[in-house]
Design a protein around this motif. Structure first.
Motif, PDB file in Angstrom:
ATOM      1  N   MET A 218      29.557  12.349 -13.442  1.00 24.23           N
ATOM      2  CA  MET A 218      30.550  12.195 -14.510  1.00 24.23           C
ATOM      3  C   MET A 218      31.369  13.482 -14.686  1.00 24.23           C
ATOM      4  SD  MET A 218      30.065   9.055 -15.524  1.00 24.23           S
ATOM      5  CE  MET A 218      29.492   8.650 -13.854  1.00 24.23           C
ATOM      6  N   LEU A 219      30.704  14.617 -14.677  1.00 21.24           N
ATOM      7  CA  LEU A 219      31.395  15.895 -14.900  1.00 21.24           C
ATOM      8  C   LEU A 219      32.347  16.242 -13.763  1.00 21.24           C
ATOM      9  CD1 LEU A 219      28.438  17.984 -16.356  1.00 21.24           C
ATOM     10  CD2 LEU A 219      30.510  17.305 -17.582  1.00 21.24           C
ATOM     11  N   ARG A 220      32.039  15.759 -12.566  1.00 17.33           N
ATOM     12  CA  ARG A 220      32.919  16.033 -11.425  1.00 17.33           C
ATOM     13  C   ARG A 220      34.082  15.053 -11.342  1.00 17.33           C
ATOM     14  NH1 ARG A 220      27.894  17.171  -8.612  1.00 17.33           N
ATOM     15  NH2 ARG A 220      27.860  15.001  -7.890  1.00 17.33           N
ATOM     16  N   HIS A 221      34.060  14.022 -12.153  1.00 16.50           N
ATOM     17  CA  HIS A 221      35.107  13.004 -12.115  1.00 16.50           C
ATOM     18  C   HIS A 221      36.251  13.458 -13.032  1.00 16.50           C
ATOM     19  CE1 HIS A 221      37.098   9.169 -12.009  1.00 16.50           C
ATOM     20  NE2 HIS A 221      36.105   8.609 -11.299  1.00 16.50           N
ATOM     21  N   LYS A 222      37.234  14.163 -12.489  1.00 12.69           N
ATOM     22  CA  LYS A 222      38.271  14.796 -13.293  1.00 12.69           C
ATOM     23  C   LYS A 222      39.093  13.814 -14.123  1.00 12.69           C
ATOM     24  CE  LYS A 222      38.724  18.875 -10.359  1.00 12.69           C
ATOM     25  NZ  LYS A 222      39.631  19.683  -9.493  1.00 12.69           N
ATOM     26  N   PRO A 223      39.508  12.654 -13.577  1.00 16.27           N
ATOM     27  CA  PRO A 223      40.244  11.721 -14.442  1.00 16.27           C
ATOM     28  C   PRO A 223      39.419  11.253 -15.642  1.00 16.27           C
ATOM     29  CG  PRO A 223      40.571  11.149 -12.127  1.00 16.27           C
ATOM     30  CD  PRO A 223      39.498  12.202 -12.175  1.00 16.27           C
ATOM     31  N   VAL A 229      38.558  13.801 -22.952  1.00 16.51           N
ATOM     32  CA  VAL A 229      39.097  14.844 -23.838  1.00 16.51           C
ATOM     33  C   VAL A 229      40.289  14.302 -24.621  1.00 16.51           C
ATOM     34  CG1 VAL A 229      40.160  17.127 -23.921  1.00 16.51           C
ATOM     35  CG2 VAL A 229      38.263  16.696 -22.348  1.00 16.51           C
ATOM     36  N   ALA A 230      41.135  13.507 -23.947  1.00 14.26           N
ATOM     37  CA  ALA A 230      42.262  12.878 -24.647  1.00 14.26           C
ATOM     38  C   ALA A 230      41.758  11.949 -25.745  1.00 14.26           C
ATOM     39  CB  ALA A 230      43.128  12.106 -23.656  1.00 14.26           C
ATOM     40  N   ALA A 231      40.650  11.267 -25.466  1.00 14.31           N
ATOM     41  CA  ALA A 231      40.065  10.359 -26.459  1.00 14.31           C
ATOM     42  C   ALA A 231      39.574  11.113 -27.693  1.00 14.31           C
ATOM     43  CB  ALA A 231      38.925   9.566 -25.838  1.00 14.31           C
ATOM     44  N   ASN A 409      45.636   8.230  -9.606  1.00 11.96           N
ATOM     45  CA  ASN A 409      46.491   7.658  -8.553  1.00 11.96           C
ATOM     46  C   ASN A 409      46.255   8.347  -7.225  1.00 11.96           C
ATOM     47  OD1 ASN A 409      47.657   5.884 -10.350  1.00 11.96           O
ATOM     48  ND2 ASN A 409      49.440   7.167 -10.768  1.00 11.96           N
ATOM     49  N   ASN A 410      46.031   9.673  -7.257  1.00 10.66           N
ATOM     50  CA  ASN A 410      45.768  10.405  -6.027  1.00 10.66           C
ATOM     51  C   ASN A 410      44.456   9.964  -5.379  1.00 10.66           C
ATOM     52  OD1 ASN A 410      48.130  11.825  -6.432  1.00 10.66           O
ATOM     53  ND2 ASN A 410      47.124  13.625  -7.312  1.00 10.66           N
ATOM     54  N   VAL A 411      43.433   9.698  -6.247  1.00 12.24           N
ATOM     55  CA  VAL A 411      42.122   9.249  -5.742  1.00 12.24           C
ATOM     56  C   VAL A 411      42.263   7.887  -5.079  1.00 12.24           C
ATOM     57  CG1 VAL A 411      39.826   8.502  -6.427  1.00 12.24           C
ATOM     58  CG2 VAL A 411      40.791  10.586  -7.397  1.00 12.24           C
ATOM     59  N   ARG A 412      43.025   6.984  -5.686  1.00 12.88           N
ATOM     60  CA  ARG A 412      43.196   5.650  -5.116  1.00 12.88           C
ATOM     61  C   ARG A 412      43.957   5.704  -3.787  1.00 12.88           C
ATOM     62  NH1 ARG A 412      44.851   4.427 -10.578  1.00 12.88           N
ATOM     63  NH2 ARG A 412      43.093   3.557 -11.758  1.00 12.88           N
ATOM     64  N   ALA A 413      44.934   6.634  -3.714  1.00 12.42           N
ATOM     65  CA  ALA A 413      45.753   6.728  -2.511  1.00 12.42           C
ATOM     66  C   ALA A 413      45.022   7.357  -1.341  1.00 12.42           C
ATOM     67  CB  ALA A 413      47.013   7.526  -2.821  1.00 12.42           C
ATOM     68  N   SER A 414      43.973   8.162  -1.647  1.00 15.55           N
ATOM     69  CA  SER A 414      43.270   8.873  -0.581  1.00 15.55           C
ATOM     70  C   SER A 414      42.223   7.981   0.108  1.00 15.55           C
ATOM     71  CB  SER A 414      42.571  10.100  -1.162  1.00 15.55           C
ATOM     72  OG  SER A 414      41.633   9.736  -2.144  1.00 15.55           O
TER      73      SER A 414
END
Length: 414
Positions: A218-223, A229-231, A409-414
């Motif tokens: 979880m901590l490594r999952h940047k999005p 944090v936004a929440a 989006n970058n993760v999905r594209a990679s």
């Protein structure tokens, strides 16, 4: 799995029926947990509290939620939702019964914090059920379930505040806790965990090594981290509105306590519709892109918060109500989208702990936000400074959500 499902017992289960029980449980959990907002004025008068101290009451609730969220998500991934629905209902009821019989502020804070553990357990528990029962229309289903939070809060303001005026806030709260006990027992009797939970999730022992491994993921999952944090900002803003709208309308705008209490009801009912509407919008208009929907919610909320600073004393009730309808629709309507976004960023088997992780982080917004807002109002003697502070927080939320969207989006594209 939007069609009826056949259990191993041969019983056919309709997922929408299971959603109904999750919604009922969510309503009653919120009915108790969110009673602190409508009863805050009366509790404050009884215990002689400042506005900052009143703000500490919901902060204590969400401190408990923060503590419980990850363990609850971890446990629900292992044992399912059915048993936890009963355990959390009993725990929350007992803690708030202790609140109702105490006159010591610090003991009240402690009991509210313990109640927050039960309150916070509800979200991972019900989110897991939604994710397993609904492969399609998940945003709509989550919005309906999350509607239970604002509906429960609205019922608290609509029922508990008048009852408290007649019986006293202590007896009103005790009666509400009794209803939650009954609801927990009924939900345990009629709710069923879907068979896929047992088929795909082996009954492994809950171990510290597995817990650490899951947390590191979880901590490594940047999005997910940025979304969480936004929440904090979104959750804090929502609880600021819930905690202070009655006091703001009563003290600064000059409305009667009854009309001020109705504003909380209006806000929460509007938020209930918002949770369903934003879920449908995210499913249909935005094709399941939850993060951009959260950005729009934050943008609209900034504008509405600034509108509150323009309302002078003596503003007609229906003018204030119109603003609060819009504010509640947005800032109290984001939660279902948040839960969907968090759980859909990770594999299904990690949905429970992802819910817990994002709730733990997001809960700090409501731990910090209401007391800080109250402190600003105490310091300045004017609620407008508090609304400007809220708008500034939401501006930071927008930035974090846009960065999280780009990373996802970058993760999905990679």
């Amino acid at each position: 799995m939007d069609n009826s499902t056949l259990l191993k017992t041969g019983k056919i289960i309709n997922p929408w029926h299971m959603l109904g029980w999750l919604l009922v449980a969510q309503v009653m959990v919120a009915f108790i947990g969110r009673s602190l907002a409508p009863l805050g004025v009366l509790i404050g008068d009884d215990l002689t509290l400042t506005k900052a101290q009143i703000g500490m009451l919901p902060a204590a609730l969400f401190l408990g939620q923060s503590v419980a969220s990850i363990p609850a998500g971890f446990i629900v991934d292992r044992i399912g939702s059915k048993r936890l629905l009963l355990y959390l209902s009993l725990g929350l009821s007992f803690a708030f019964m202790m609140v109702a019989i105490s006159s010591n502020y610090f003991f009240v804070l402690l009991m509210v914090t313990l109640g927050g553990i039960g309150y916070g357990t509800m979200h991972p528990t019900s989110n897991k059920g939604i994710l397993y029962w609904f492969a399609e229309k998940r945003g709509t289903a989550m919005g309906i379930k999350q509607m239970g939070v604002t509906l429960g809060s609205a019922l608290s303001a609509l029922l508990l505040l008048p009852l408290a005026a007649v019986w006293g806030w202590r007896m009103a709260l005790m009666a509400a806790c009794g209803l939650l006990v009954v609801t927990g027992i009924l939900a345990y009797r009629f709710y069923q965990d879907p068979p896929v939970a047992a088929d795909n999730e082996p009954d492994r022992k809950i171990g510290w090594a597995y817990f650490q491994e899951s947390m590191m993921v979880m901590l490594r999952h940047k999005p997910l981290v940025l979304l969480s944090v936004a929440a904090m900002g979104l959750s804090g803003s929502q609880l600021i509105l819930n905690t202070y709208i009655v006091i703001f309308a009563y003290e600064q705008l000059g409305l009667s306590l009854l009309l001020a209490g109705m504003l909380l009801v209006i806000s929460e009912v509007s938020g209930s519709f918002g949770r369903v509407a934003w879920g449908i919008i995210s499913d249909t208009v935005f094709g399941g892109r939850r993060l951009i929907v959260l950005v729009y919610i934050a943008v609209f909320s900034i504008g509405i918060a600034l509108m509150l600073t323009l309302l002078p004393a003596g503003t007609p009730f229906w003018t204030v109500a119109a603003v609060i309808i819009a504010f509640g629709f947005c800032i109290s309507g984001f939660n279902g989208i948040w839960m969907n976004a968090a759980t859909e960023l990770v594999p299904l088997k990690q949905a429970g702990i992802a819910s817990g992780f994002t709730l733990m982080v997001g809960s700090w917004g409501v731990i910090i936000g209401p007391p800080l807002f109250g402190y600003i109002v105490d310091l300045t003697g004017n609620f407008n400074y508090g609304w400007w502070f809220l708008a500034l927080v939401l501006l930071g939320v927008i930035v974090m959500l846009l960065v999280a969207k780009q990373l996802a989006n970058n993760v999905r594209a990679s």
